[in-house]
Enzyme design. Sequence first.
Site, PDB file in Angstrom:
ATOM      1  CD  GLN A  97      -3.146  -1.026   2.013  1.00 29.92           C
ATOM      2  OE1 GLN A  97      -2.965  -1.093   3.233  1.00 29.92           O
ATOM      3  NE2 GLN A  97      -4.351  -0.834   1.492  1.00 29.92           N
ATOM      4  CG  HIS A 130       5.548  -3.637  -4.118  1.00 29.89           C
ATOM      5  ND1 HIS A 130       5.458  -4.809  -4.822  1.00 29.89           N
ATOM      6  CD2 HIS A 130       4.385  -2.990  -4.327  1.00 29.89           C
ATOM      7  CE1 HIS A 130       4.285  -4.868  -5.435  1.00 29.89           C
ATOM      8  NE2 HIS A 130       3.623  -3.766  -5.152  1.00 29.89           N
ATOM      9  CE  LYS A 192      -0.750  -8.613 -11.005  1.00 30.29           C
ATOM     10  NZ  LYS A 192       0.246  -8.872  -9.962  1.00 30.29           N
ATOM     11  N   GLY A 224       1.242 -16.771  -4.770  1.00 28.76           N
ATOM     12  CA  GLY A 224       1.738 -17.490  -5.950  1.00 28.76           C
ATOM     13  C   GLY A 224       0.788 -17.408  -7.137  1.00 28.76           C
ATOM     14  CB  THR A 226       1.055 -12.840  -9.635  1.00 28.58           C
ATOM     15  OG1 THR A 226       0.205 -12.023  -8.848  1.00 28.58           O
ATOM     16  CG2 THR A 226       1.659 -12.023 -10.767  1.00 28.58           C
TER      17      THR A 226
HETATM   18  C1  R5P Z   1       2.527  -7.215  -7.616  1.00 30.22           C
HETATM   19  O1  R5P Z   1       2.529  -6.054  -7.965  1.00 30.22           O
HETATM   20  C2  R5P Z   1       3.766  -7.908  -7.137  1.00 30.22           C
HETATM   21  O2  R5P Z   1       4.880  -7.589  -7.926  1.00 30.22           O
HETATM   22  C3  R5P Z   1       3.573  -9.415  -7.119  1.00 30.22           C
HETATM   23  O3  R5P Z   1       3.323  -9.860  -8.436  1.00 30.22           O
HETATM   24  C4  R5P Z   1       2.433  -9.831  -6.229  1.00 30.22           C
HETATM   25  O4  R5P Z   1       2.482  -9.164  -4.997  1.00 30.22           O
HETATM   26  C5  R5P Z   1       2.484 -11.321  -6.007  1.00 30.22           C
HETATM   27  O5  R5P Z   1       1.396 -11.692  -5.213  1.00 30.22           O
HETATM   28  P1  R5P Z   1       0.772 -13.136  -5.341  1.00 30.22           P
HETATM   29  O6  R5P Z   1       1.882 -14.137  -5.266  1.00 30.22           O
HETATM   30  O7  R5P Z   1      -0.172 -13.222  -4.154  1.00 30.22           O
HETATM   31  O8  R5P Z   1       0.025 -13.197  -6.629  1.00 30.22           O
END
Ligand code: R5P
Length: 311
Positions: A97, A130, A192, A224, A226
């Site tokens: 955030q 991030h 995405k 995981g 994404t």
């Molecule tokens: C998103 O902007 C980040 O770079 C990651 O892709 C994301 O936080 C990964 O989260 P998750 O593994 O829950 O999909």
Amino acid sequence: MVDSLRVFSGSAHPDLARSICSYLRVDPGEAEVDRFPDGEITVKINENVRGCDIFIVQPTGAPAESLLELLIMMDAAKRASAQRVTAVIPYFGYARQDRKDQPRVPISAKLVANLIAEAGADRVLTMDLHSSQIQGFFDIPLDHLFAAPVLIEYFHRKEIPNLTVVAPDVGSLKMARAYAKRLGASLALVDKRRTRADDTEVMNLIGEVQDRNIVIFDDVISTGRTIAKAAVALKERGATSIRVGVTHAVFAPQTEAVLGAAPIEEVVVTDSVPPRPVDLGHKLQTLSVSRLLGEAIRRIHEERSLSSLFV
Ligand code: R5P
């Protein structure tokens, strides 16, 4: 240059702090980080740090206790007359955030930056934020390392033919382009859309992936999803093999099932956070960033440039 370099660790990731100390050939700083019987944090530095150059190693992801421990340790170091305190944050948690993009949401990354500075940090050393703009949330010097040299060395050694680097979302495109350049690979992008806080949907795939060996690079894996959804979309479009390179393995409980079922050969992560109880068997490789962090600490201590750590 401040004379005496000392490296301390909170309780979040003592193994990484020990590896950093062993790279630097210094004994780990002596401090007790414990709990009062009611659960509150208690800290005591058990050596003289007056005039010392103190580095406190602590990733600040969940649990929130990790952040609080770091703040309290910095307070202890400042009050013990340390000359300079550097917060070494291999994974800067509460970073997701980082802007007010909806009504009534916090900017947690800024709040955490304020807390770290207020607790007494003179500088911050961190890795793969991030978003890079978080650097600007600090009014103290911040060195922002990338795990790229560690991950690139690993994938270079594998000599993967027909390689395409994939950015799993627009936000990671710049990073993926840098990886592609360094690995001599072509580049593709997954468009995405985040449907919920813990789920995503692949809208489009931009670039050629048919009969290509893929490495998806991202800053963090949480659930995981994404990565898993990107992998399914890539397979459907004819990718030969899919590997993943990620800096921060902040695995959630469902990661094991999600990544275990995905068409992925290998998940390569770093030890920026302690290992989570997630069993990915032979799919998971963990590389250490202790040398990178150790070298950065040495150079900060000696007031030398960090530029060569970025190549
Ligand atoms: C998103 O902007 C980040 O770079 C990651 O892709 C994301 O936080 C990964 O989260 P998750 O593994 O829950 O999909």
